[in-house]
Write an enzyme that holds these catalytic residues in place. Structure first.
Site, mmCIF file in Angstrom:
data_model
loop_
_atom_site.group_PDB
_atom_site.id
_atom_site.type_symbol
_atom_site.label_atom_id
_atom_site.label_comp_id
_atom_site.label_asym_id
_atom_site.label_seq_id
_atom_site.Cartn_x
_atom_site.Cartn_y
_atom_site.Cartn_z
ATOM 1 N N GLU A 56 -4.157 32.084 -16.143
ATOM 2 C CA GLU A 56 -5.219 32.162 -15.137
ATOM 3 C C GLU A 56 -4.729 32.708 -13.803
ATOM 4 O O GLU A 56 -5.417 33.492 -13.149
ATOM 5 C CB GLU A 56 -5.820 30.775 -14.925
ATOM 6 C CG GLU A 56 -6.974 30.755 -13.947
ATOM 7 C CD GLU A 56 -7.559 29.358 -13.788
ATOM 8 O OE1 GLU A 56 -8.163 29.107 -12.741
ATOM 9 O OE2 GLU A 56 -7.408 28.546 -14.704
ATOM 10 N N ASP A 57 -3.522 32.311 -13.379
ATOM 11 C CA ASP A 57 -3.088 32.597 -12.016
ATOM 12 C C ASP A 57 -1.934 33.588 -11.896
ATOM 13 O O ASP A 57 -1.484 33.870 -10.787
ATOM 14 C CB ASP A 57 -2.685 31.285 -11.317
ATOM 15 C CG ASP A 57 -3.872 30.366 -11.097
ATOM 16 O OD1 ASP A 57 -4.983 30.890 -10.931
ATOM 17 O OD2 ASP A 57 -3.698 29.137 -11.101
#
Length: 744
Positions: free
Chosen positions: A80-81
């Site tokens: 996600e990051d």
């Protein structure tokens, strides 16, 4: 301050404490992988971001989960990051770990039209992953718990939003999975932000009375322990606690009582080896203290759906203070504290004694949500997962658990859809009751059926409380009454359209209908009518979505027309400006009046502006004496005007120039615009320049193989301030990456 490495070492120590066969090499590799990919990212509390996955892994380790769970927890934010992908994790740590990380990853990269749809899709994905591997939700809950522990660093709006979501979704799922300790902490942390005044009052009251509470609990604990020793009940452990703040808050709110009036502010637990010992302890407790009628519950004989087992009784001591005693075996206590985590063997799958049926409710819940919209899904989820439950019996004595407020309709469909579809009556405890009768704990329910039954009534959708019953009723109408559904759905839809001032002709136009159908997510209007008819969609929601789409279409058409008109105006103005420029190009160039340039030491000489950097008033400039063409004016930042470009033979030809007060109305200059290619870019750029009242003298564009478009613009501006304004305007356009002034 605890360093990142010290946090990880504490995690390893926790893992060694319960799992000597853990793959610490792979766990260390996952930690280093996460640390490398999160790099310099920081959390709002000022700590390195990697401390978050380490803390999540710590919570997972405290649940005593396996190595793959620890690794997935350490990597859960990488996809996600960071630039890490599912394939990267699968290749390095295996497909199972990658699947768990994918299940935990939020759907932040997908856009939804409403908050309900976003929440629905997140929950649907989470539950689906949960039905395949329960570790997904265990890590997700650990992730939420750590985020709630550090919620003080977020904005007040985010604190309330996340706390409400935690209270509505995550704490009840933790309860359903039997994660009692985590559920309590999630509830207390959420209450701290949702009702800070009440939370403060409760915690201050508990702190003020802590000495008195400790004395009371110590005395009761000693009394019970001594009596159990006298009765020769082996290996008994007794301890007491005060209810946690949210439990107190909820009881005060629901029962409208003060803390002093609560029956079970104090709770004691007695842990023993066997089930017979549990009932022996119950007899001892009732012999020592006076039991309160109606306050005894046997969850050993009838366990809760989340595997919770215990005997609960509320009694009153000599001082007249009521307190609750929970009696269970040590095995039951482990399950009650860690729930599904204590029941799961990951390498072998589900324990045989637990059975796959223990988590069948997750798959059943997903199946029951077919043909529902976002709001209905969220409502059904809260009813099925999170509401209090009622336990009733079949005539044969089988226990059926239903949501609180359930009716005979819910009971019938929980047995089988055929029972519900042919139901003509119901008996509760031997008496005939109506279909809207609310069932109570311990009721014996019998359903009367008939082959000649006409099937369910549409009113049953309003009476049924469980999503399972409503889903099966919808399926019956969808299958058996299609033509009737279409007719009824069309009538309801047209009525709603009329109510909001629209006509069928407006939505059935050939250029509009495809967009309308896409917005309501149906292949044809008949399919939408049928869904409205059998209850899968309300006519009001369908009409509102149609109205919103029509507004969107009309706005888009108006914007296209305006852009086309602006582009036409810009092209005409550019044509006129170019003609004027060409007419003036052969006129003698004067230093002051025509070009607005003062040449130091010279007068009445020709002046021209360099095409390599196209200076405009406001730019710092320098002159170069050319052979036969007068003075060429460059911007000082032009590479061709830099000292290292000055040939020694030309040193004496560089001359000082400046802008005079009598500058002209406009000057020609160049811009280079680099964009990510998309349709409509030309119109948007033309519109931006038209808005700034800029004349376009020329425009050239070419695209690259990797999807970029590069515009070369020749425009006329009054000075550098106006040029900066148009550059900012163009840079604000979607997909525009860079706006430059070419030089050199």
């Amino acid at each position: 301050m605890v360093t990142v490495e010290e946090r990880y070492e504490h995690l390893e120590k926790t893992i060694r404490g319960y799992n000597i066969s853990a793959d610490l090499n792979q766990i260390r590799a996952a930690y280093e992988y996460a640390r490398e990919h999160h790099g310099e990212q920081m959390r709002r509390d000022g700590t390195p971001f990697v401390t978050h996955p380490i803390n999540v892994a710590q919570i997972v380790a405290e649940m005593r989960l396996d190595s793959e769970s620890i690794i997935a927890a350490l990597l859960h934010d990488c996809v996600e990051d960071t630039d890490c992908t599912y394939e990267d994790i699968a290749k390095r740590f295996g497909v199972t770990v990658a699947d768990i990380v994918d299940g935990v990853t939020k759907l932040t990269r997908v856009k939804y039209s409403t908050m309900e749809e976003e929440q629905m899709e997140n929950l649907r994905k989470m539950l689906f992953a949960m039905s395949r591997d329960i570790r997904v939700i265990l890590i997700k809950i650990a992730d939420r718990l750590h985020n709630m522990r550090t919620m003080e660093y977020q904005t007040p709006a985010k604190q309330k939003k996340k706390s409400f979501e935690t209270m509505e979704i995550y704490a009840p799922i933790a309860h359903r999975l039997g994660l009692a300790k985590i559920k309590w902490e999630l509830e207390d942390l959420s209450l701290q932000y949702l009702d800070p005044v009440a939370y403060s009052e409760i915690t201050k009251k508990l702190a003020a009375d802590s000495v008195q509470h400790d004395q009371f609990m110590s005395r009761i604990q000693e009394e019970i322990s001594a009596r159990l020793a006298e009765e020769n009940i082996p290996h008994a452990t007794v301890y007491g606690r005060v209810k946690h703040p949210y439990s107190i808050y909820r009881k005060m709110y629901l029962q409208e009582k003060t803390m002093e009036e609560l029956y079970d502010l104090f709770a004691f637990r007695a842990l023993v080896d066997t089930v017979p010992d549990c009932y022996n302890v119950l007899g001892v407790i009732h012999d020592i203290y006076k039991p309160i009628l109606g306050r005894f519950k046997d969850y050993i004989a009838t366990p809760k759906p989340n595997m919770y087992q215990s005997l609960h009784t509320t009694v009153i001591g000599e001082e007249g203070i009521p307190f609750e005693v929970q009696i269970r075996t040590y095995d039951m206590h482990a399950i009650n504290e860690y729930g599904v985590a204590a029941h799961w063997k990951y390498k072998q799958g589900i324990k045989k004694e637990g059975g796959e049926g223990a988590y069948e409710w997750i798959r059943r819940l997903l199946e029951n949500q077919e043909d529902t919209d976002a709001e209905e899904f969220i409502h059904s989820l809260k009813v099925d997962l999170f509401s209090d439950e009622v336990f009733v019996f079949t005539p044969r004595g089988d226990v059926v658990n239903l949501p609180a407020g359930a009716t005979p309709i819910d009971f019938a469909y929980s047995i089988h859809s055929a029972i519900g579809n042919t139901m003509v009556g119901a008996k509760v405890n031997g008496r005939m009751v109506g279909f809207d009768y609310q069932l109570h704990n311990g009721d014996v329910v019998e359903i009367n059926t008939a082959k000649s039954a006409h099937g369910p009534s549409r009113d049953w959708m309003k009476i049924a409380k469980s999503s399972e019953a409503r889903s099966k009723i919808r399926q019956w109408f969808k299958r058996e009454r299609r033509e009737e559904n279409i007719a009824q759905g069309r009538a309801s839809f047209e009525s709603e359209l009329k109510h909001i001032g629209l006509t069928m002709a407006q939505i059935t136009a050939s250029d509009v209908l495809p967009s309308i159908l896409k917005r309501v997510s149906f292949p044809s209007l008949d399919e939408m009518y049928a869904a409205i008819g059998y209850g899968g969609l309300t006519a009001q929601k369908a009409a509102n979505r149609v109205r919103d789409e029509l507004l969107h279409i009309n706005r888009a058409a108006a914007m296209v027309k305006a852009a086309e008109e602006a582009a036409a105006r810009a092209a005409q103005e550019a044509k006129e400006a170019k003609a004027a420029q060409e007419a003036k190009s052969n006129l003698p160039r004067k230093v002051k009046s025509e070009k607005g340039i003062v040449v130091e030491g010279l007068s009445n000489c020709l002046v021209k502006f360099s095409k390599c950097c196209t200076p405009v008033p406001g730019d710092e400039i320098v002159g170069f004496i050319t052979r036969g063409y007068g003075v060429s004016v460059h911007r000082k930042d032009c590479p061709n005007a830099q000292p290292d470009h000055h040939v020694e033979a030309n040193q004496g030809r560089w001359i000082k120039v400046s802008w005079s007060d009598d500058i002209r109305d406009s000057y020609s200059t160049s811009l280079e615009v680099v964009c990510k290619d998309r349709s409509g870019l030309l119109v948007d750029i033309s519109t931006a320049m038209s808005t700034c009242k800029i004349n376009v003298n020329g425009m050239n564009v070419h695209t690259t193989a990797d999807g970029f478009a590069i515009f070369h613009l020749t425009i006329s501006v009054a000075d550098s301030k106006q040029l900066e304004q148009v550059m900012r305007k163009i840079h604000q356009i979607s997909n525009v990456m860079k706006v430059n002034r070419p030089a050199g």
